[in-house]
Design an enzyme around this catalytic site. Structure first.
Site, PDB file in Angstrom:
ATOM      1  N   ASN A 121       5.317  -4.872  -4.001  1.00 12.34           N
ATOM      2  CA  ASN A 121       4.407  -3.898  -3.425  1.00 12.34           C
ATOM      3  C   ASN A 121       4.309  -2.669  -4.328  1.00 12.34           C
ATOM      4  O   ASN A 121       5.275  -2.250  -4.964  1.00 12.34           O
ATOM      5  CB  ASN A 121       4.809  -3.513  -1.987  1.00 12.34           C
ATOM      6  CG  ASN A 121       6.219  -2.997  -1.839  1.00 12.34           C
ATOM      7  OD1 ASN A 121       7.159  -3.532  -2.411  1.00 12.34           O
ATOM      8  ND2 ASN A 121       6.384  -1.965  -1.035  1.00 12.34           N
TER       9      ASN A 121
ATOM     10  N   GLU B 200       2.892   1.146  -3.935  1.00 17.96           N
ATOM     11  CA  GLU B 200       2.374   2.162  -3.017  1.00 17.96           C
ATOM     12  C   GLU B 200       1.608   3.245  -3.764  1.00 17.96           C
ATOM     13  O   GLU B 200       1.821   3.474  -4.952  1.00 17.96           O
ATOM     14  CB  GLU B 200       3.530   2.811  -2.243  1.00 17.96           C
ATOM     15  CG  GLU B 200       4.203   1.865  -1.300  1.00 17.96           C
ATOM     16  CD  GLU B 200       5.328   2.496  -0.508  1.00 17.96           C
ATOM     17  OE1 GLU B 200       5.836   1.827   0.400  1.00 17.96           O
ATOM     18  OE2 GLU B 200       5.711   3.661  -0.791  1.00 17.96           O
TER      19      GLU B 200
ATOM     20  N   GLU C  67       2.469  -9.683  -1.546  1.00 21.59           N
ATOM     21  CA  GLU C  67       1.805 -10.982  -1.395  1.00 21.59           C
ATOM     22  C   GLU C  67       0.454 -10.999  -2.104  1.00 21.59           C
ATOM     23  O   GLU C  67       0.104 -11.976  -2.775  1.00 21.59           O
ATOM     24  CB  GLU C  67       1.592 -11.302   0.090  1.00 21.59           C
ATOM     25  CG  GLU C  67       2.877 -11.411   0.875  1.00 21.59           C
ATOM     26  CD  GLU C  67       3.343 -10.108   1.539  1.00 21.59           C
ATOM     27  OE1 GLU C  67       3.945 -10.195   2.609  1.00 21.59           O
ATOM     28  OE2 GLU C  67       3.101  -9.013   0.979  1.00 21.59           O
TER      29      GLU C  67
ATOM     30  N   CYS D 145      -3.019  -9.266   3.996  1.00 22.39           N
ATOM     31  CA  CYS D 145      -2.433 -10.341   3.182  1.00 22.39           C
ATOM     32  C   CYS D 145      -2.704 -11.704   3.800  1.00 22.39           C
ATOM     33  O   CYS D 145      -2.996 -12.662   3.087  1.00 22.39           O
ATOM     34  CB  CYS D 145      -0.933 -10.127   3.016  1.00 22.39           C
ATOM     35  SG  CYS D 145      -0.549  -8.750   1.915  1.00 22.39           S
TER      36      CYS D 145
END
Length: 148
Positions: free
Chosen positions: A60, A62, A73, A107
């Site tokens: 991930n 951010e 994902e 996702c």
């Protein structure tokens, strides 16, 4: 899943060791360390297995506006697509809580669009926490069938 080999994510459920799953979980754990999660502190790693056995990872990323954050994902899926992969076997998602942490709604939609009813293996830092299919997580997907 009470059997310790199943909880660890190392058993296919039929008493057969799944060494490729070991590799996928380890890859997702490793890439999780690259996550840019300065705001939430919630690092996630994903490892996507393609039909030819290639493993594509993502973490991930951010952003201060949160809305521009991209989940592990989707990073893995978009990397795989950009590298020419079009068929997929399964994805492992590693997140820190003890409870299973399934993909978010965005996702789920992206995974359905590009991989269909993909198997998702959920894990934490200690081992596997669950298995689902995207069809279970997104039972009424919006896809190309509705655009005709």
């Amino acid at each position: 899943m009470s059997d310790s080999s199943q909880v660890s994510g190392r058993d296919s459920g039929f008493g057969i060791r799944d060494s490729k799953l070991d590799v996928l979980i380890d890859a997702a754990r490793a890439v999780r360390e690259n996550a840019h999660a300065d705001y939430s502190g919630f690092k996630v790693g994903a490892a996507l297995e393609t039909a030819d056995g290639t493993i594509v990872t993502g973490c991930n990323i951010e952003n201060a506006t949160y809305g521009l954050t991209v989940c592990a994902e989707r990073v893995a899926m978009f990397k795989a697509l950009s590298e020419g992969h079009r068929e997929f076997r399964r994805m492992v998602v590693v997140a820190p809580p003890e409870a299973p942490t399934p993909p978010c709604g965005a996702c789920r939609q992206v995974l359905w669009e590009f991989a269909g009813d993909l198997e998702i293996v959920l894990a934490n830092l200690n081992g596997e926490t669950g298995r689902l299919r995207i069809g279970e997580l997104l039972p009424q997907p919006f896809d190309r069938r509705l655009l005709k």
